[in-house]
Design a protein around this motif. Structure first.
Motif, PDB file in Angstrom:
ATOM      1  N   ALA A 114       6.757  -5.143  20.915  1.00 32.39           N
ATOM      2  CA  ALA A 114       6.120  -4.015  21.590  1.00 32.39           C
ATOM      3  C   ALA A 114       4.708  -4.379  21.994  1.00 32.39           C
ATOM      4  O   ALA A 114       3.933  -4.903  21.185  1.00 32.39           O
ATOM      5  N   GLN A 115       4.348  -4.096  23.243  1.00 31.29           N
ATOM      6  CA  GLN A 115       2.946  -4.211  23.640  1.00 31.29           C
ATOM      7  C   GLN A 115       2.147  -3.075  22.998  1.00 31.29           C
ATOM      8  O   GLN A 115       2.711  -2.081  22.531  1.00 31.29           O
ATOM      9  N   ALA A 116       0.832  -3.240  23.004  1.00 36.10           N
ATOM     10  CA  ALA A 116      -0.038  -2.333  22.242  1.00 36.10           C
ATOM     11  C   ALA A 116       0.097  -0.875  22.669  1.00 36.10           C
ATOM     12  O   ALA A 116      -0.071   0.032  21.858  1.00 36.10           O
ATOM     13  N   GLY A 117       0.420  -0.622  23.930  1.00 36.63           N
ATOM     14  CA  GLY A 117       0.440   0.758  24.411  1.00 36.63           C
ATOM     15  C   GLY A 117       1.745   1.494  24.214  1.00 36.63           C
ATOM     16  O   GLY A 117       1.867   2.659  24.599  1.00 36.63           O
ATOM     17  N   VAL A 118       2.730   0.850  23.601  1.00 38.02           N
ATOM     18  CA  VAL A 118       4.016   1.521  23.373  1.00 38.02           C
ATOM     19  C   VAL A 118       3.821   2.673  22.380  1.00 38.02           C
ATOM     20  O   VAL A 118       3.179   2.507  21.344  1.00 38.02           O
ATOM     21  N   ILE A 119       4.376   3.845  22.715  1.00 33.52           N
ATOM     22  CA  ILE A 119       4.309   5.001  21.807  1.00 33.52           C
ATOM     23  C   ILE A 119       5.154   4.701  20.552  1.00 33.52           C
ATOM     24  O   ILE A 119       6.252   4.161  20.670  1.00 33.52           O
ATOM     25  N   THR A 120       4.645   5.046  19.386  1.00 34.43           N
ATOM     26  CA  THR A 120       5.333   4.752  18.133  1.00 34.43           C
ATOM     27  C   THR A 120       6.787   5.229  18.155  1.00 34.43           C
ATOM     28  O   THR A 120       7.710   4.482  17.809  1.00 34.43           O
ATOM     29  N   LEU A 121       6.990   6.467  18.573  1.00 35.28           N
ATOM     30  CA  LEU A 121       8.340   7.031  18.593  1.00 35.28           C
ATOM     31  C   LEU A 121       9.288   6.220  19.472  1.00 35.28           C
ATOM     32  O   LEU A 121      10.485   6.110  19.178  1.00 35.28           O
ATOM     33  N   ALA A 122       8.753   5.621  20.556  1.00 36.99           N
ATOM     34  CA  ALA A 122       9.607   4.876  21.492  1.00 36.99           C
ATOM     35  C   ALA A 122      10.288   3.698  20.815  1.00 36.99           C
ATOM     36  O   ALA A 122      11.389   3.303  21.208  1.00 36.99           O
ATOM     37  N   ILE A 133      16.099   1.552  12.822  1.00 38.55           N
ATOM     38  CA  ILE A 133      14.931   2.427  12.939  1.00 38.55           C
ATOM     39  C   ILE A 133      13.661   1.629  12.647  1.00 38.55           C
ATOM     40  O   ILE A 133      13.709   0.547  12.057  1.00 38.55           O
ATOM     41  N   TYR A 134      12.527   2.225  13.067  1.00 39.40           N
ATOM     42  CA  TYR A 134      11.208   1.695  12.725  1.00 39.40           C
ATOM     43  C   TYR A 134      10.568   2.740  11.813  1.00 39.40           C
ATOM     44  O   TYR A 134      10.177   3.812  12.279  1.00 39.40           O
ATOM     45  N   PRO A 135      10.477   2.472  10.493  1.00 41.98           N
ATOM     46  CA  PRO A 135      10.122   3.542   9.549  1.00 41.98           C
ATOM     47  C   PRO A 135       8.705   4.120   9.606  1.00 41.98           C
ATOM     48  O   PRO A 135       8.555   5.310   9.335  1.00 41.98           O
ATOM     49  N   PRO A 136       7.618   3.372   9.901  1.00 42.38           N
ATOM     50  CA  PRO A 136       6.298   4.001   9.785  1.00 42.38           C
ATOM     51  C   PRO A 136       6.185   5.269  10.637  1.00 42.38           C
ATOM     52  O   PRO A 136       6.526   5.266  11.820  1.00 42.38           O
ATOM     53  N   ASP A 137       5.717   6.347  10.028  1.00 42.36           N
ATOM     54  CA  ASP A 137       5.780   7.671  10.664  1.00 42.36           C
ATOM     55  C   ASP A 137       4.473   8.457  10.546  1.00 42.36           C
ATOM     56  O   ASP A 137       4.431   9.533   9.966  1.00 42.36           O
TER      57      ASP A 137
END
Lengths: 461, 461
Positions: A114-122, A133-137
């Protein structure tokens, strides 16, 4: 009507960058730049120029131009940070990563790039079709960016069981203070780990490789409420000691619960001094139920009243309360100072009581909530800057921080130090260790160009 | 019979330290000091003096005395390291942590506090009565120390699913190059994370707080063998892509299998080019069995022959093969050069084949095994220094490292860089990043007193 500008409308830096990158990637007018001086908690200086890079190469150009112009450089994601990390303390260049949104999933490697500007949820949305899944929330995961999460090493409710952002980073790319690009894996000297959580003061992270995991098959939820905050803290400790490892353990005090109830009318227990929301999860339903039963027994033993969610819909309704904390508090006062202390669970009840007493004595509106599983509390001071004294707010915030330090705690669980907690760092870190951290800072950013005024307080002479 | 000593029998440093710490904590005679010049793979210089500290305060005294004497300082655990990390490259002070063995378990915090000299296995043994484990499992866990594991950021078979040593560190104490003591948590600048894996070149870790976890309820084991190495690598990738997350995934090539079979006569398939050992684990037996079935199907699809362990005893017998690799190889040649490359799984079959071809062409005895799940391979060159050319061994090792780098791999999965892989670092890390790492080194160890000649090759002028 005419206005005499006190400075040229377009700074020489903005003119240079417009020439190098084209006008589409540079914001130079005052009205545009004004939007880039704040994050979700702090106001800073208006930048001289804002760059919206579309690639790492653009970042390199921007950093080199800012260095040549002798101005500081501040990286910025979605500006949802809660410590002032992205708010400039001096006029300079802001690099806003929101257009660097390239994202790819490698299901075989169980990895997202992921590039730096990708939204976490994306990241989780893109991983979902592969059963990952990507767990950090962090609470802001619908708006915050991976770059911002990395800069602050963001956590969230799931971090008690699953770890924080840095635990999921396999490698990263960053641009250093001289505009050089480095690709790091996590071996030899873990420079990647050092950059994570350094709030853009050691380098600008442009891309990361993130570890993905399989989601748990089952989740079970309960809510408990207590007549006394200490009883809630004891229940949590007893449940964990008995072997439960809940995936979420969220606490809200009476003031917080009432703010939500005023806002949403969910039927929360208004008289309770403490409300606890708990998820247990895993692949074995029996174990997940057993863990919830352990938590339930511990809550009842501590004098709590327990409600189990009997369906996913009921669980979602219970969690709606916790997710609504921010908007509910915003209705009480327009601004808030959001602290992020972490204290040993063994002293949690004393800490919550002491902070409550400080709040009551101050005459200011103070609420407490947080990830009680790892002792991460968010005392929030709600205030109206037009009618309430900022000095009083800062004094109370400082007193709250002192309570945490006195009980062996730390100042930042997941929001970072930023500018907001800078003054407290001198009390939290001994002089010798602070000097060691400054040596590392000088080694990677010898001219102090990167996000000055963050993380590290000035050394004592 | 008389001997003229070429140097004073007791160095001035040893005399000073004997005075400061007492004779029980200082080894000064040549015969004693000779034992502290090697680790499990490399010989180094004989130290001028060896200190056996019993507390952090002793370490401080030793570091300050060595600095005053102007000699380098090398920390040492059980010396089971496989990269030369603890073997001194210059005569100086060795600090051997084997007497710093204080260990306590906090079940409520699910945390162990261990001094640097605690044996890795002792942490899990002490945690067991509380229903907890410490997952990192370097092959040496019965002898290696926590301090050594931290210095090399050691991994083991379980690290594919559960992470390496550094993932379990909540905080640590270290003594810096000036003899100052620092206590670190993992926030703000993650200096703790930087020290982990830095092989004693940035500071001496004296104590760590380690995260403990609950053990999985169920484990299932299978062995598969293949007529071709590529088929084995493909099976592993297919199983992981299908959703299996085995807790262990170990590969052994034909030469390795035959070495074990010669040694133990376990009935291993001597004709197979690749043997794969797999554990799946978790709290839900159905899921654990499902994951093993996914691996089994992937192995059969790739043309492998599968044997399921039907009991714990049978599983233990299968794993005995893997645990016996080191003694089995020791019977073939007295010494070995043990590499630790990590390559993307997608290129694993090519890498194994290319390394096999290099070994065959060299005339030296080369075997391959490793943690195939994360692409961590251990090509081992077995040799007899009395009859085989060390230059040829080093040349082959270098060629093997080049294969890894050419395929996008790295040089160290879990053993560290040490002195052994120092020369290859210049090919693995670009010049700019190496310079950044050197700046960090100079910031924390300005006089180069800490474990010189490790991790970082000298910068190019």
């Amino acid at each position: 009507m005419s206005k005499v500008p006190t400075a040229p409308l377009v700074s020489p830096l903005a003119a240079t960058l417009t020439r190098l990158l084209g006008p589409r990637k540079v914001l130079s007018s005052l009205s545009e730049r004004l939007n880039y001086r704040y994050d979700a908690i702090a106001f800073g200086e208006t930048p001289l120029c804002v760059v919206l890079p579309e690639s790492t190469a653009d970042v390199v150009v921007a950093v080199k131009a800012a260095r040549a112009a002798g101005v500081p450089i501040v990286g910025r994601g979605a500006a949802s940070g809660l410590s002032g990390g992205a708010a400039p303390t001096e006029p300079g260049l802001v690099i806003s990563f929101t257009r660097m949104t390239r994202l790819s999933i490698n299901a075989v490697k169980r990895e997202a790039t992921a590039q730096a500007g990708v939204i976490t949820l994306a990241v989780t949305e893109a991983a979902k079709p592969f059963g990952l899944i990507y767990p950090p929330d962090p609470a802001s995961f619908r708006t915050s960016t991976i770059g911002g999460n990395l800069a602050e090493n963001a956590g969230g409710p799931l971090c008690f069981k699953y770890g924080v952002t840095g635990d999921y980073v396999q490698g990263l790319e960053f641009v250093d203070a001289d505009g050089e690009v480095h690709a790091l894996t996590r071996d030899a000297y873990d420079l990647a780990g050092l950059l994570i959580g350094s709030e853009g003061t050691l380098g600008l992270i442009t891309e990361a490789r993130l570890r993905l995991t399989s989601p748990p098959k089952f989740t079970r939820t309960l809510m408990a409420h207590f007549a006394e905050v200490g009883a809630c803290a004891e229940a949590v400790s007893a449940a964990i000691a008995a072997g439960a490892v809940p995936s979420k353990l969220e606490f809200m005090d009476r003031a917080c619960t009432n703010a939500i109830e005023d806002y949403l009318h969910l039927g929360l227990p208004r008289e309770a001094e403490a409300v606890l929301l708990v998820d247990t999860d895993g692949d074995d339903l029996e174990t997940v139920e057993e863990e919830r039963a352990l938590v339930e027994a511990a809550c009842r033993n501590a004098g709590g009243t327990v409600r189990r969610a009997e369906s996913d819909a009921e669980a979602a309704q219970l969690w709606q309360a916790r997710r609504s904390v921010s908007p509910a508090l915003g209705r009480i006062r327009p601004q808030r100072m959001n602290e992020d202390i972490v204290v040993p669970r063994s002293v949690l009840s004393e800490v919550v009581r002491e902070i409550r007493a400080l709040g009551d004595a101050s005459g200011l509106h103070l609420v407490q909530f947080g990830h009680i599983g790892d002792g991460n509390l968010h005392p929030n001071i709600l205030f109206d800057p037009r009618t309430e004294s900022l000095e009083a707010v800062h004094e109370l915030a400082h007193e709250v921080a002192r309570v945490a330090l006195r009980h062996g705690g730390v100042l930042s669980g997941e929001h970072g130090i930023g500018s907001m907690k800078l003054a407290f760092m001198r009390e939290a870190v001994d002089g010798g260790t602070l000097a060691a951290l400054w040596r590392v800072k000088h080694a990677l950013d010898p001219h102090g160009a990167l996000n000055p005024g963050k993380v590290l307080p000035q050394e004592l002479a």
